[in-house]
Scaffold this motif. Sequence first.
Motif, PDB file in Angstrom:
ATOM      1  N   SER A  44       0.812  -1.222   0.000  1.00 18.74           N
ATOM      2  CA  SER A  44       0.000   0.000   0.000  1.00 18.74           C
ATOM      3  C   SER A  44       0.845   1.272   0.000  1.00 18.74           C
ATOM      4  CB  SER A  44      -0.923   0.003   1.219  1.00 18.74           C
ATOM      5  OG  SER A  44      -0.147  -0.046   2.412  1.00 18.74           O
ATOM      6  N   THR A  45       2.157   1.134   0.145  1.00 15.74           N
ATOM      7  CA  THR A  45       3.019   2.311   0.239  1.00 15.74           C
ATOM      8  C   THR A  45       3.666   2.679  -1.091  1.00 15.74           C
ATOM      9  OG1 THR A  45       4.957   1.010   0.850  1.00 15.74           O
ATOM     10  CG2 THR A  45       3.561   1.798   2.643  1.00 15.74           C
ATOM     11  N   VAL A  46       3.302   1.977  -2.166  1.00 13.90           N
ATOM     12  CA  VAL A  46       3.967   2.167  -3.446  1.00 13.90           C
ATOM     13  C   VAL A  46       2.944   2.378  -4.561  1.00 13.90           C
ATOM     14  CG1 VAL A  46       5.527   1.096  -5.119  1.00 13.90           C
ATOM     15  CG2 VAL A  46       5.855   0.681  -2.685  1.00 13.90           C
ATOM     16  N   ASP A  47       3.267   3.273  -5.474  1.00 19.16           N
ATOM     17  CA  ASP A  47       2.504   3.416  -6.711  1.00 19.16           C
ATOM     18  C   ASP A  47       3.379   2.862  -7.827  1.00 19.16           C
ATOM     19  OD1 ASP A  47       0.270   4.725  -5.586  1.00 19.16           O
ATOM     20  OD2 ASP A  47       1.263   6.659  -5.711  1.00 19.16           O
ATOM     21  N   ILE A  48       2.832   1.953  -8.647  1.00 20.41           N
ATOM     22  CA  ILE A  48       3.587   1.323  -9.727  1.00 20.41           C
ATOM     23  C   ILE A  48       2.923   1.612 -11.060  1.00 20.41           C
ATOM     24  CG2 ILE A  48       4.360  -0.869 -10.714  1.00 20.41           C
ATOM     25  CD1 ILE A  48       4.420  -2.029  -7.902  1.00 20.41           C
ATOM     26  N   ASP A  49       3.730   2.004 -12.038  1.00 18.63           N
ATOM     27  CA  ASP A  49       3.307   2.080 -13.430  1.00 18.63           C
ATOM     28  C   ASP A  49       4.087   1.016 -14.178  1.00 18.63           C
ATOM     29  OD1 ASP A  49       1.571   4.200 -13.101  1.00 18.63           O
ATOM     30  OD2 ASP A  49       3.041   5.706 -13.649  1.00 18.63           O
ATOM     31  N   PHE A  50       3.398   0.255 -15.030  1.00 17.78           N
ATOM     32  CA  PHE A  50       4.048  -0.770 -15.832  1.00 17.78           C
ATOM     33  C   PHE A  50       3.545  -0.659 -17.260  1.00 17.78           C
ATOM     34  CE2 PHE A  50       4.216  -5.132 -17.576  1.00 17.78           C
ATOM     35  CZ  PHE A  50       5.593  -5.323 -17.508  1.00 17.78           C
ATOM     36  N   ALA A  51       4.455  -0.572 -18.206  1.00 22.28           N
ATOM     37  CA  ALA A  51       4.119  -0.431 -19.627  1.00 22.28           C
ATOM     38  C   ALA A  51       3.185   0.749 -19.854  1.00 22.28           C
ATOM     39  CB  ALA A  51       3.530  -1.735 -20.173  1.00 22.28           C
ATOM     40  N   GLY A  52       3.419   1.841 -19.107  1.00 22.30           N
ATOM     41  CA  GLY A  52       2.657   3.065 -19.297  1.00 22.30           C
ATOM     42  C   GLY A  52       1.313   3.126 -18.606  1.00 22.30           C
ATOM     43  N   ALA A  53       0.986   2.139 -17.788  1.00 22.91           N
ATOM     44  CA  ALA A  53      -0.311   2.124 -17.107  1.00 22.91           C
ATOM     45  C   ALA A  53      -0.123   1.864 -15.604  1.00 22.91           C
ATOM     46  CB  ALA A  53      -1.209   1.045 -17.708  1.00 22.91           C
ATOM     47  N   PRO A  54      -0.985   2.449 -14.776  1.00 23.03           N
ATOM     48  CA  PRO A  54      -0.885   2.192 -13.340  1.00 23.03           C
ATOM     49  C   PRO A  54      -1.266   0.748 -13.009  1.00 23.03           C
ATOM     50  CG  PRO A  54      -2.817   3.529 -13.823  1.00 23.03           C
ATOM     51  CD  PRO A  54      -2.065   3.374 -15.111  1.00 23.03           C
ATOM     52  N   VAL A  55      -0.613   0.197 -11.999  1.00 23.08           N
ATOM     53  CA  VAL A  55      -0.902  -1.163 -11.527  1.00 23.08           C
ATOM     54  C   VAL A  55      -1.796  -1.044 -10.293  1.00 23.08           C
ATOM     55  CG1 VAL A  55       0.104  -3.274 -10.581  1.00 23.08           C
ATOM     56  CG2 VAL A  55       1.296  -2.020 -12.397  1.00 23.08           C
ATOM     57  N   ASP A  56      -2.925  -1.745 -10.312  1.00 25.00           N
ATOM     58  CA  ASP A  56      -3.867  -1.723  -9.187  1.00 25.00           C
ATOM     59  C   ASP A  56      -3.387  -2.673  -8.099  1.00 25.00           C
ATOM     60  OD1 ASP A  56      -6.004  -1.625  -7.441  1.00 25.00           O
ATOM     61  OD2 ASP A  56      -7.403  -2.641  -8.798  1.00 25.00           O
ATOM     62  N   LEU A  57      -2.979  -2.119  -6.971  1.00 23.85           N
ATOM     63  CA  LEU A  57      -2.512  -2.920  -5.848  1.00 23.85           C
ATOM     64  C   LEU A  57      -3.560  -3.011  -4.740  1.00 23.85           C
ATOM     65  CD1 LEU A  57       1.165  -1.587  -5.617  1.00 23.85           C
ATOM     66  CD2 LEU A  57       0.352  -3.679  -6.716  1.00 23.85           C
ATOM     67  N   SER A  58      -4.777  -2.565  -5.001  1.00 21.38           N
ATOM     68  CA  SER A  58      -5.818  -2.520  -3.974  1.00 21.38           C
ATOM     69  C   SER A  58      -6.239  -3.902  -3.474  1.00 21.38           C
ATOM     70  CB  SER A  58      -7.046  -1.757  -4.478  1.00 21.38           C
ATOM     71  OG  SER A  58      -7.653  -2.441  -5.563  1.00 21.38           O
ATOM     72  N   GLN A  59      -5.967  -4.950  -4.242  1.00 20.23           N
ATOM     73  CA  GLN A  59      -6.349  -6.304  -3.824  1.00 20.23           C
ATOM     74  C   GLN A  59      -5.456  -6.845  -2.712  1.00 20.23           C
ATOM     75  OE1 GLN A  59      -5.904  -8.738  -7.293  1.00 20.23           O
ATOM     76  NE2 GLN A  59      -3.704  -8.522  -7.355  1.00 20.23           N
ATOM     77  N   TYR A  60      -4.322  -6.200  -2.473  1.00 18.73           N
ATOM     78  CA  TYR A  60      -3.393  -6.664  -1.441  1.00 18.73           C
ATOM     79  C   TYR A  60      -3.675  -5.963  -0.130  1.00 18.73           C
ATOM     80  CZ  TYR A  60      -1.125  -8.517  -5.538  1.00 18.73           C
ATOM     81  OH  TYR A  60      -0.877  -9.192  -6.710  1.00 18.73           O
ATOM     82  N   ARG A  61      -3.731  -6.740   0.957  1.00 17.82           N
ATOM     83  CA  ARG A  61      -4.037  -6.190   2.272  1.00 17.82           C
ATOM     84  C   ARG A  61      -2.865  -5.387   2.815  1.00 17.82           C
ATOM     85  NH1 ARG A  61      -5.655 -11.482   5.008  1.00 17.82           N
ATOM     86  NH2 ARG A  61      -4.215 -10.622   6.539  1.00 17.82           N
ATOM     87  N   ARG A  62      -3.192  -4.323   3.508  1.00 12.54           N
ATOM     88  CA  ARG A  62      -2.181  -3.466   4.114  1.00 12.54           C
ATOM     89  C   ARG A  62      -1.357  -4.262   5.131  1.00 12.54           C
ATOM     90  NH1 ARG A  62      -0.778   1.648   4.533  1.00 12.54           N
ATOM     91  NH2 ARG A  62      -0.003   2.460   6.504  1.00 12.54           N
TER      92      ARG A  62
END
Length: 75
Positions: A44-62
């Motif tokens: 939850s502490t990271v924002d990731i972009d991959f191949a020009g698009a944001p990666v949704d990390l909301s499925q992972y528990r804090r």
Amino acid sequence: FKEDCWLSVKDVEGEVMAVGVKVKGRVMTVSGIPPISVNMCPPSTVDIDFAGAPVDLSQYRRGVPAQFELTITGQ
């Protein structure tokens, strides 16, 4: 990085692109051959972009380690 975060990032050939604790405010660019293997905590502490698009990390528990692969669709 929105907060300090431990991570390990490897490409399909096992080349380590990043490992260790990265500190709040750091911006990091990595490149390698997909799929890219990511192991991190807390996600939850990271924002990731991959191949020009944001990666949704909301499925992972804090506070729970997350392990996933990033790949380019169609490859």
